[in-house]
Design a protein around this motif. Structure first.
Motif, PDB file in Angstrom:
ATOM      1  N   PRO A  60      55.899  39.108  50.605  1.00 49.34           N
ATOM      2  CA  PRO A  60      55.472  38.651  51.951  1.00 49.34           C
ATOM      3  C   PRO A  60      54.126  39.487  52.674  1.00 49.34           C
ATOM      4  CG  PRO A  60      57.588  38.570  51.918  1.00 49.34           C
ATOM      5  CD  PRO A  60      57.394  39.285  50.540  1.00 49.34           C
ATOM      6  N   GLY A  61      53.000  38.755  53.145  1.00 43.79           N
ATOM      7  CA  GLY A  61      52.129  39.576  53.606  1.00 43.79           C
ATOM      8  C   GLY A  61      50.966  39.663  52.753  1.00 43.79           C
ATOM      9  N   HIS A  62      51.070  39.472  51.375  1.00 48.74           N
ATOM     10  CA  HIS A  62      50.085  39.778  50.375  1.00 48.74           C
ATOM     11  C   HIS A  62      49.622  38.547  50.033  1.00 48.74           C
ATOM     12  CE1 HIS A  62      50.969  44.095  50.017  1.00 48.74           C
ATOM     13  NE2 HIS A  62      52.062  43.755  50.686  1.00 48.74           N
ATOM     14  N   GLU A  63      49.913  37.477  50.384  1.00 47.23           N
ATOM     15  CA  GLU A  63      49.341  36.028  50.042  1.00 47.23           C
ATOM     16  C   GLU A  63      47.841  36.001  49.887  1.00 47.23           C
ATOM     17  OE1 GLU A  63      51.605  36.520  52.525  1.00 47.23           O
ATOM     18  OE2 GLU A  63      53.635  35.297  51.965  1.00 47.23           O
ATOM     19  N   ALA A  64      47.242  36.215  51.173  1.00 48.71           N
ATOM     20  CA  ALA A  64      45.875  36.273  51.206  1.00 48.71           C
ATOM     21  C   ALA A  64      45.046  37.257  49.942  1.00 48.71           C
ATOM     22  CB  ALA A  64      45.149  36.506  52.511  1.00 48.71           C
ATOM     23  N   SER A  65      45.564  38.404  49.951  1.00 48.12           N
ATOM     24  CA  SER A  65      45.170  39.166  48.670  1.00 48.12           C
ATOM     25  C   SER A  65      45.473  38.511  47.448  1.00 48.12           C
ATOM     26  CB  SER A  65      45.864  40.400  48.802  1.00 48.12           C
ATOM     27  OG  SER A  65      45.470  40.960  50.119  1.00 48.12           O
ATOM     28  N   ALA A  66      46.454  37.817  47.356  1.00 50.17           N
ATOM     29  CA  ALA A  66      46.775  37.220  45.871  1.00 50.17           C
ATOM     30  C   ALA A  66      45.897  36.319  45.562  1.00 50.17           C
ATOM     31  CB  ALA A  66      48.298  36.822  45.895  1.00 50.17           C
ATOM     32  N   ARG A  67      45.529  35.384  46.653  1.00 44.31           N
ATOM     33  CA  ARG A  67      44.503  34.169  46.535  1.00 44.31           C
ATOM     34  C   ARG A  67      43.052  34.871  46.115  1.00 44.31           C
ATOM     35  NH1 ARG A  67      47.383  32.180  51.245  1.00 44.31           N
ATOM     36  NH2 ARG A  67      48.681  30.759  50.399  1.00 44.31           N
ATOM     37  N   GLU A  68      42.782  35.786  46.964  1.00 39.94           N
ATOM     38  CA  GLU A  68      41.346  36.433  46.797  1.00 39.94           C
ATOM     39  C   GLU A  68      41.366  36.871  45.195  1.00 39.94           C
ATOM     40  OE1 GLU A  68      39.776  39.165  49.729  1.00 39.94           O
ATOM     41  OE2 GLU A  68      41.270  38.095  51.252  1.00 39.94           O
ATOM     42  N   GLY A  69      42.203  37.745  44.790  1.00 40.34           N
ATOM     43  CA  GLY A  69      42.148  38.215  43.401  1.00 40.34           C
ATOM     44  C   GLY A  69      42.279  37.085  42.360  1.00 40.34           C
ATOM     45  N   ALA A  70      42.609  35.878  42.774  1.00 42.08           N
ATOM     46  CA  ALA A  70      42.956  34.806  41.778  1.00 42.08           C
ATOM     47  C   ALA A  70      41.435  34.158  41.858  1.00 42.08           C
ATOM     48  CB  ALA A  70      43.645  33.924  42.124  1.00 42.08           C
ATOM     49  N   GLN A  71      40.819  33.931  43.034  1.00 43.35           N
ATOM     50  CA  GLN A  71      39.611  33.539  42.995  1.00 43.35           C
ATOM     51  C   GLN A  71      38.367  34.027  42.581  1.00 43.35           C
ATOM     52  OE1 GLN A  71      39.502  32.552  47.123  1.00 43.35           O
ATOM     53  NE2 GLN A  71      40.557  30.927  46.989  1.00 43.35           N
ATOM     54  N   SER A  72      38.860  35.480  42.457  1.00 42.84           N
ATOM     55  CA  SER A  72      37.652  36.383  41.788  1.00 42.84           C
ATOM     56  C   SER A  72      37.720  36.274  40.196  1.00 42.84           C
ATOM     57  CB  SER A  72      38.007  37.723  42.055  1.00 42.84           C
ATOM     58  OG  SER A  72      39.046  38.254  41.634  1.00 42.84           O
ATOM     59  N   CYS A  73      38.737  35.796  39.433  1.00 44.58           N
ATOM     60  CA  CYS A  73      38.837  36.008  38.302  1.00 44.58           C
ATOM     61  C   CYS A  73      37.836  34.996  37.718  1.00 44.58           C
ATOM     62  CB  CYS A  73      40.152  35.574  37.629  1.00 44.58           C
ATOM     63  SG  CYS A  73      40.339  35.707  35.833  1.00 44.58           S
ATOM     64  N   PRO A  74      36.967  35.538  36.619  1.00 41.65           N
ATOM     65  CA  PRO A  74      35.777  34.717  36.024  1.00 41.65           C
ATOM     66  C   PRO A  74      36.346  33.574  35.061  1.00 41.65           C
ATOM     67  CG  PRO A  74      35.397  36.776  35.589  1.00 41.65           C
ATOM     68  CD  PRO A  74      36.608  36.758  36.436  1.00 41.65           C
ATOM     69  N   GLU A  75      37.541  34.090  34.504  1.00 43.08           N
ATOM     70  CA  GLU A  75      38.068  33.022  33.454  1.00 43.08           C
ATOM     71  C   GLU A  75      39.057  32.129  34.236  1.00 43.08           C
ATOM     72  OE1 GLU A  75      37.905  36.399  32.880  1.00 43.08           O
ATOM     73  OE2 GLU A  75      36.072  36.542  31.548  1.00 43.08           O
ATOM     74  N   GLY A  76      39.451  32.279  35.366  1.00 41.35           N
ATOM     75  CA  GLY A  76      40.388  31.564  35.831  1.00 41.35           C
ATOM     76  C   GLY A  76      41.968  31.764  35.387  1.00 41.35           C
ATOM     77  N   ALA A  77      41.999  32.724  34.987  1.00 43.11           N
ATOM     78  CA  ALA A  77      43.257  33.348  34.438  1.00 43.11           C
ATOM     79  C   ALA A  77      44.733  33.336  35.173  1.00 43.11           C
ATOM     80  CB  ALA A  77      43.188  34.577  33.386  1.00 43.11           C
ATOM     81  N   ILE A  78      44.357  33.307  36.457  1.00 49.49           N
ATOM     82  CA  ILE A  78      45.583  33.650  37.314  1.00 49.49           C
ATOM     83  C   ILE A  78      45.923  32.417  38.210  1.00 49.49           C
ATOM     84  CG2 ILE A  78      46.117  34.856  39.540  1.00 49.49           C
ATOM     85  CD1 ILE A  78      44.106  37.107  38.781  1.00 49.49           C
ATOM     86  N   GLU A  79      47.038  32.086  37.933  1.00 54.11           N
ATOM     87  CA  GLU A  79      47.669  30.815  38.681  1.00 54.11           C
ATOM     88  C   GLU A  79      48.661  31.197  39.852  1.00 54.11           C
ATOM     89  OE1 GLU A  79      50.339  26.895  37.626  1.00 54.11           O
ATOM     90  OE2 GLU A  79      49.459  27.982  36.133  1.00 54.11           O
ATOM     91  N   ILE A  80      48.314  30.402  40.843  1.00 56.05           N
ATOM     92  CA  ILE A  80      48.947  30.605  42.038  1.00 56.05           C
ATOM     93  C   ILE A  80      49.971  29.318  42.390  1.00 56.05           C
ATOM     94  CG2 ILE A  80      49.198  31.262  44.495  1.00 56.05           C
ATOM     95  CD1 ILE A  80      48.108  33.702  43.348  1.00 56.05           C
ATOM     96  N   SER A  81      51.238  29.576  42.358  1.00 52.50           N
ATOM     97  CA  SER A  81      52.030  28.416  42.902  1.00 52.50           C
ATOM     98  C   SER A  81      52.620  28.661  44.168  1.00 52.50           C
ATOM     99  CB  SER A  81      53.064  28.019  41.830  1.00 52.50           C
ATOM    100  OG  SER A  81      53.898  29.167  41.691  1.00 52.50           O
ATOM    101  N   GLU A  82      52.811  27.670  44.992  1.00 55.21           N
ATOM    102  CA  GLU A  82      53.587  27.960  46.166  1.00 55.21           C
ATOM    103  C   GLU A  82      54.805  27.815  46.241  1.00 55.21           C
ATOM    104  OE1 GLU A  82      51.795  28.937  48.817  1.00 55.21           O
ATOM    105  OE2 GLU A  82      49.996  28.844  47.735  1.00 55.21           O
ATOM    106  N   ASP A  83      55.477  27.938  45.120  1.00 59.84           N
ATOM    107  CA  ASP A  83      57.051  27.830  44.746  1.00 59.84           C
ATOM    108  C   ASP A  83      57.709  28.816  45.706  1.00 59.84           C
ATOM    109  OD1 ASP A  83      56.575  25.679  43.315  1.00 59.84           O
ATOM    110  OD2 ASP A  83      57.005  26.729  41.328  1.00 59.84           O
TER     111      ASP A  83
END
Length: 66
Positions: free
Chosen positions: A43-66
């Motif tokens: 909790p509290g790290h959701e925005a950072s997780a999304r920023e890190g995922a969006q920065s990946c040039p390969e799209g290797a990071i998947e975020i789910s809202e489960d």
């Protein structure tokens, strides 16, 4: 929220842990650690997780809202 890093796509650019070191960390070879393991975003790290995922040039990071 959970994230998964696909080891088949991760090329070790390190953008995720450079942008969001509170969520992502490198392994000994410079790839994102904990690949292929779905893990909970603290909790509290959701925005950072999304920023890190969006920065990946390969799209290797998947975020789910489960």
């Amino acid at each position: 929220m959970k994230l998964t890093i696909d080891s088949g796509l991760c090329s070790g650019h390190g953008r995720c842990y450079s942008i969001a070191p509170d969520v992502y960390e490198p392994d000994d070879e410079g790839f994102a650690d904990h690949r292929d393991v779905a893990r909970e975003v603290l909790p509290g790290h959701e925005a950072s997780a999304r920023e890190g995922a969006q920065s990946c040039p390969e799209g290797a990071i998947e975020i789910s809202e489960d």
